[in-house]
Design an enzyme around this catalytic site. Structure first.
Site, PDB file in Angstrom:
ATOM      1  N   GLN A  90       0.731  -1.137  -0.110  1.00  0.00           N
ATOM      2  CA  GLN A  90      -0.149  -0.014  -0.159  1.00  0.00           C
ATOM      3  C   GLN A  90       0.903   1.279  -0.145  1.00  0.00           C
ATOM      4  O   GLN A  90       0.296   2.321  -0.210  1.00  0.00           O
ATOM      5  CB  GLN A  90      -0.801  -0.306   1.228  1.00  0.00           C
ATOM      6  CG  GLN A  90      -1.902  -1.321   1.265  1.00  0.00           C
ATOM      7  CD  GLN A  90      -2.617  -1.094   2.456  1.00  0.00           C
ATOM      8  OE1 GLN A  90      -2.108  -1.768   3.584  1.00  0.00           O
ATOM      9  NE2 GLN A  90      -3.646  -0.555   2.873  1.00  0.00           N
ATOM     10  N   VAL A  92       3.691   4.034  -1.036  1.00  0.00           N
ATOM     11  CA  VAL A  92       3.946   4.731  -2.341  1.00  0.00           C
ATOM     12  C   VAL A  92       5.466   5.129  -2.355  1.00  0.00           C
ATOM     13  O   VAL A  92       5.951   5.657  -3.340  1.00  0.00           O
ATOM     14  CB  VAL A  92       3.048   6.076  -2.467  1.00  0.00           C
ATOM     15  CG1 VAL A  92       1.628   5.694  -2.744  1.00  0.00           C
ATOM     16  CG2 VAL A  92       3.112   7.132  -1.492  1.00  0.00           C
ATOM     17  N   HIS A 108      -1.220   1.285  -4.590  1.00  0.00           N
ATOM     18  CA  HIS A 108      -1.569   2.742  -4.378  1.00  0.00           C
ATOM     19  C   HIS A 108      -0.793   3.605  -5.148  1.00  0.00           C
ATOM     20  O   HIS A 108      -0.594   4.800  -5.065  1.00  0.00           O
ATOM     21  CB  HIS A 108      -1.669   2.994  -2.981  1.00  0.00           C
ATOM     22  CG  HIS A 108      -2.989   2.722  -2.012  1.00  0.00           C
ATOM     23  ND1 HIS A 108      -2.821   2.331  -0.791  1.00  0.00           N
ATOM     24  CD2 HIS A 108      -3.781   1.813  -2.646  1.00  0.00           C
ATOM     25  CE1 HIS A 108      -4.150   1.774  -0.343  1.00  0.00           C
ATOM     26  NE2 HIS A 108      -4.625   1.361  -1.467  1.00  0.00           N
ATOM     27  N   CYS A 116       0.244  12.569 -16.376  1.00  0.00           N
ATOM     28  CA  CYS A 116      -0.492  13.573 -17.087  1.00  0.00           C
ATOM     29  C   CYS A 116      -1.855  13.432 -17.014  1.00  0.00           C
ATOM     30  O   CYS A 116      -2.216  12.494 -17.677  1.00  0.00           O
ATOM     31  CB  CYS A 116       0.167  13.703 -18.378  1.00  0.00           C
ATOM     32  SG  CYS A 116      -0.523  15.382 -19.096  1.00  0.00           S
ATOM     33  N   CYS A 119      -3.033  13.795 -21.130  1.00  0.00           N
ATOM     34  CA  CYS A 119      -2.679  12.820 -22.052  1.00  0.00           C
ATOM     35  C   CYS A 119      -2.714  11.308 -21.369  1.00  0.00           C
ATOM     36  O   CYS A 119      -2.816  10.193 -21.998  1.00  0.00           O
ATOM     37  CB  CYS A 119      -1.506  12.959 -22.959  1.00  0.00           C
ATOM     38  SG  CYS A 119      -0.061  12.905 -22.105  1.00  0.00           S
ATOM     39  N   THR A 176       0.312  -2.858   8.537  1.00  0.00           N
ATOM     40  CA  THR A 176      -1.151  -2.421   8.205  1.00  0.00           C
ATOM     41  C   THR A 176      -1.883  -1.882   9.145  1.00  0.00           C
ATOM     42  O   THR A 176      -2.065  -2.718  10.258  1.00  0.00           O
ATOM     43  CB  THR A 176      -1.605  -3.308   7.079  1.00  0.00           C
ATOM     44  OG1 THR A 176      -2.155  -4.360   7.720  1.00  0.00           O
ATOM     45  CG2 THR A 176      -0.721  -3.676   5.921  1.00  0.00           C
ATOM     46  N   LEU A 202       3.018  -3.458  15.005  1.00  0.00           N
ATOM     47  CA  LEU A 202       3.169  -2.979  16.344  1.00  0.00           C
ATOM     48  C   LEU A 202       2.234  -3.313  17.304  1.00  0.00           C
ATOM     49  O   LEU A 202       2.699  -3.940  18.646  1.00  0.00           O
ATOM     50  CB  LEU A 202       3.609  -1.599  16.334  1.00  0.00           C
ATOM     51  CG  LEU A 202       5.054  -1.056  15.990  1.00  0.00           C
ATOM     52  CD1 LEU A 202       4.873   0.551  16.222  1.00  0.00           C
ATOM     53  CD2 LEU A 202       5.880  -1.550  17.184  1.00  0.00           C
ATOM     54  N   ALA A 203       0.947  -3.411  16.953  1.00  0.00           N
ATOM     55  CA  ALA A 203       0.034  -3.850  18.100  1.00  0.00           C
ATOM     56  C   ALA A 203      -1.170  -4.223  17.069  1.00  0.00           C
ATOM     57  O   ALA A 203      -1.265  -4.147  15.597  1.00  0.00           O
ATOM     58  CB  ALA A 203      -0.515  -2.618  18.381  1.00  0.00           C
TER      59      ALA A 203
END
Length: 235
Positions: A90, A92, A108, A116, A119, A176, A202-203
């Site tokens: 996910q 970028v 993502h 663009c 185009c 996530t 982490l959790a």
């Protein structure tokens, strides 16, 4: 063994890139409706460009961490054993690639690409964007945007992702929140298909109940340990 790994912002947090939905995350400090939607870009493109230029510089300055490297090792190790890793992110940023991964599916989009709106041409892009930036393909100004999926837009590569998910022997979600769909539904989808599921975070995430097993702790420790153990068991 074929393993499907989904990664989120938590895997890049120890590289200095912020998460989004945790306490103190990016969306608690910035309004996504003003910065990460097609409507925002149409209304105030200068503000959107400033936000993403800042994020692009942050990605360029960041370095991959031990969790990224461990997934690259897992990719190579599974291939050597006749299996495979489908790495879906996910994120970028490009830290998976710089960490050594050979095949990464960015659902993502990618911050270090531009597209663009006039185009439709897309290309690698590491520098700042502005309203005055001309499209290298059609020459139009005002339409160059980060090649990322904004709120309200459809994630990329969904058909390939679903096919890889349903052909996996193991689904692993790393870093996530379990709050953003369709990715948040992957664990339940895999489990319904009889595929084992494992969460590394982490959790507990919002979808922790959909996982058969879990490992909680910093990604730079948990992911290398998990990858090494998995390769040892499949060797």
């Amino acid at each position: 063994m074929n393993v499907f790994v989904l990664t989120g912002a938590g895997i890049s947090a120890e590289s200095g890139l912020g998460t989004f939905r945790d306490r103190g995350g990016m969306w608690s400090r910035f309004d996504p409706a003003r910065l990460a939607t097609p409507e925002a870009f149409a209304r105030t493109p200068e503000a959107v460009h400033a936000f993403y230029n800042l994020r692009r510089r942050g990605v360029r300055e960041a370095s991959p961490n031990a969790a990224h490297a461990a997934l690259a090792d897992l990719e190579r190790g599974l291939a050597a054993r006749g299996g495979g890793l489908f790495l879906c992110t996910q994120n970028v940023d490009d830290l998976h690639e710089r960490g050594g991964a050979r095949a990464v599916t960015h659902m993502h989009g990618e911050l270090l690409r531009a597209r663009c709106t006039a185009c439709g041409a897309g290309r690698p892009w590491a520098e700042d964007l502005a309203v005055a930036t001309p499209c290298p393909d059609c020459g139009r100004r005002g339409g160059m945007r980060p090649d990322v999926v904004w709120f309200g837009e459809r994630p990329l590569h969904l058909a390939a992702i679903e096919a890889a998910l349903l052909s996996a022997d193991l689904f692993v979600a790393i870093g996530t929140s379990g709050a953003v769909y369709p990715a948040a539904g992957f664990a339940a989808q895999a489990r319904a298909a009889g595929i084992r599921t494992h969460e590394i975070n982490l959790a507990p995430s919002d979808t922790a109940d959909a996982f058969d097993a879990a490992t909680y702790g910093p990604a730079t420790r948990a992911v290398p340990d998990f990858a090494a153990d998995l390769l040892a068991r499949t060797g």
